[in-house]
Design an enzyme around this catalytic site. Structure first.
Site, PDB file in Angstrom:
ATOM      1  N   ASP A  62       0.851  -1.186   0.000  1.00  0.00           N
ATOM      2  CA  ASP A  62       0.000   0.000   0.000  1.00  0.00           C
ATOM      3  C   ASP A  62       0.889   1.240   0.000  1.00  0.00           C
ATOM      4  O   ASP A  62       2.108   1.145   0.035  1.00  0.00           O
ATOM      5  CB  ASP A  62      -0.958  -0.016   1.190  1.00  0.00           C
ATOM      6  CG  ASP A  62      -0.219  -0.057   2.523  1.00  0.00           C
ATOM      7  OD1 ASP A  62       1.004   0.173   2.555  1.00  0.00           O
ATOM      8  OD2 ASP A  62      -0.876  -0.316   3.549  1.00  0.00           O
ATOM      9  N   CYS A  93     -13.729 -28.509   6.598  1.00  0.00           N
ATOM     10  CA  CYS A  93     -12.465 -27.870   6.244  1.00  0.00           C
ATOM     11  C   CYS A  93     -11.332 -28.895   6.197  1.00  0.00           C
ATOM     12  O   CYS A  93     -11.238 -29.777   7.051  1.00  0.00           O
ATOM     13  CB  CYS A  93     -12.132 -26.776   7.263  1.00  0.00           C
ATOM     14  SG  CYS A  93     -10.598 -25.902   6.916  1.00  0.00           S
ATOM     15  N   CYS A 118      -8.030 -27.989   6.263  1.00  0.00           N
ATOM     16  CA  CYS A 118      -6.773 -27.342   6.637  1.00  0.00           C
ATOM     17  C   CYS A 118      -6.044 -28.135   7.721  1.00  0.00           C
ATOM     18  O   CYS A 118      -6.605 -29.020   8.369  1.00  0.00           O
ATOM     19  CB  CYS A 118      -7.033 -25.901   7.089  1.00  0.00           C
ATOM     20  SG  CYS A 118      -7.602 -25.718   8.800  1.00  0.00           S
ATOM     21  N   CYS A 133      -7.810 -28.155  11.200  1.00  0.00           N
ATOM     22  CA  CYS A 133      -9.009 -28.990  11.305  1.00  0.00           C
ATOM     23  C   CYS A 133      -8.695 -30.484  11.175  1.00  0.00           C
ATOM     24  O   CYS A 133      -9.426 -31.322  11.710  1.00  0.00           O
ATOM     25  CB  CYS A 133     -10.035 -28.556  10.265  1.00  0.00           C
ATOM     26  SG  CYS A 133     -10.700 -26.906  10.592  1.00  0.00           S
ATOM     27  N   HIS A 153      -6.308 -21.465  10.013  1.00  0.00           N
ATOM     28  CA  HIS A 153      -7.635 -21.893   9.553  1.00  0.00           C
ATOM     29  C   HIS A 153      -8.384 -20.764   8.863  1.00  0.00           C
ATOM     30  O   HIS A 153      -8.965 -20.955   7.784  1.00  0.00           O
ATOM     31  CB  HIS A 153      -8.472 -22.419  10.716  1.00  0.00           C
ATOM     32  CG  HIS A 153      -9.921 -22.535  10.379  1.00  0.00           C
ATOM     33  ND1 HIS A 153     -10.435 -23.594   9.651  1.00  0.00           N
ATOM     34  CD2 HIS A 153     -10.957 -21.681  10.595  1.00  0.00           C
ATOM     35  CE1 HIS A 153     -11.734 -23.395   9.451  1.00  0.00           C
ATOM     36  NE2 HIS A 153     -12.071 -22.249  10.013  1.00  0.00           N
TER      37      HIS A 153
END
Length: 379
Positions: free
Chosen positions: A94, A306, A308, A311, A337
């Site tokens: 930015d 999920c 991931c 999980c 997650h």
């Protein structure tokens, strides 16, 4: 020769949302995409390898903070931000403008730039369009942002118009100061508050300057979601179809879907990692505040749907224990997650666009997540 190239591949017949590929010096990005935020040259609590494992395609760095610590000259000496933080995929930075206006209460805006004080030490600082571009040139990001003023909402029409006109002059000055247009793409930023006439004016004037891409700024600053969506509807039609569109600072699941439907290609936000550090998870059935007592003996995964790392390996009971004990590992697991969840959401959005069913996907997702348009249930 532009550093980037946007390739529009398909528009959803249900919504007009775009699936495309953004070609950059450090790789190709499939869009629409969510971009994790790495303010201090790191996505909080996570390693570059973990980000790569969850298929993050591009991350952000913060010009303001990196300028102050460790310094853009040091990062340039290290070989640029990619080498400094060991991330070989695309990076967006930015301009520092948002931090100047949000963190510093003592500031003086002039045509030349902004005089303000360090948000911690109180040291006197000055940032101009040329300085913001110089810092980003030193950082070596693939995509850079023009220096702009992020006007508070609501603001008067007169103030917003004067600010916008100055921001347009700053955009041109920054473009003229840019040293590496063949390796770093500079985006113009559409401002104009919540005024349709000013948003249109900003978009049209920036397009005349022929930037490689366009950001939509001044949103997600506390205004109702309906206002943000209306501003997108006013703005996006005036941006070129052959260049990327980036909605700054947006990361709630509903806003990612609604923004994609309105033709946005890129999104970023600190939201997923920030709320994760306080124990809130995004799941397929809505938010979960893992510190709540109801999860004390819940030995199921955080999100049954999920895939991931978190999980697959840990239970809600364990995550609750970690957060109650203020263990950093708990913050890491929920951060992992939440980012995986949003990146996977955007992968599903891209597939739905390609198959002309994004509106259907949105309705199904909202119903399951407990959302209605404009209501993001605490996120």
């Amino acid at each position: 020769m532009s550093a980037i190239r946007y390739e529009l591949i398909h528009e959803c017949k249900q919504t007009g949302a775009r699936y495309g590929k953004l070609h950059t010096p450090h790789g190709v990005i499939e869009t629409p995409i969510f971009m994790p935020v790495g303010t201090q040259a790191t996505v909080k609590t996570l390693s570059p390898e973990e980000l790569e494992d969850m298929s993050a395609q591009i991350i952000l760095g913060n010009t303001y903070h990196l300028w102050l610590q460790p310094g853009d000259d040091l990062i340039q000496e290290a070989g640029g931000l990619h080498k400094f933080m060991k991330w070989d995929k695309p990076i967006l930075t930015d301009s520092g403008g948002f931090q100047v206006f949000s963190l510093s209460k003592l500031r003086n805006i002039e045509e030349e730039g902004v005089h303000f004080r360090h948000h911690k030490s109180g040291e006197k600082l000055f940032l101009s369009p040329e300085k913001a571009i110089s810092i980003q040139n030193n950082l070596g990001s693939d995509i850079m942002m023009s220096f702009d003023e992020c006007v508070e909402l609501p603001s008067t029409f007169e103030y917003t118009k004067n600010s916008l006109e100055r921001t347009l002059r700053w955009a041109e000055r920054g473009k003229n100061a840019h040293k590496n247009p063949d390796t770093q793409a500079l985006f113009g930023i559409v401002q104009g508050g919540d005024y349709e006439e000013l948003r249109r004016m900003s978009a049209l004037e920036l397009v005349k300057m022929d930037f490689p891409g366009y950001s939509i700024g001044g949103l997600s600053v506390g205004e109702p979601k309906e206002v943000m969506y209306k501003v997108l509807e006013w703005t996006v039609p005036f941006l070129p179809k052959d260049k990327p569109r980036y909605l700054m600072g947006v990361g709630s699941p509903d806003a990612l879907l609604e923004g994609s439907i309105r033709g946005v290609d890129m999104f970023d936000c600190v939201l997923p990692t920030r709320i994760a550090r306080h124990g809130t998870a995004m799941t397929s059935e809505g938010r979960v505040v893992i510190k709540n007592k109801v999860y004390e003996r819940d030995f199921s995964p955080l999100d049954h749907e999920c895939g991931c790392y978190t999980c697959k390996n840990y239970t809600r009971a364990y995550l609750r224990h970690l957060h109650k004990a203020n263990e950093i590992f708990g913050q890491r697991l929920v951060s992992y997650h939440n980012l995986y969840f949003l990146l996977n959401l955007m992968e599903n959005v891209r597939e739905a666009i390609k198959e002309d069913r994004l509106l259907t996907f949105k309705e199904e997702f909202f119903e399951k997540y407990g959302l209605t348009s404009g209501n993001e249930r605490g996120f």
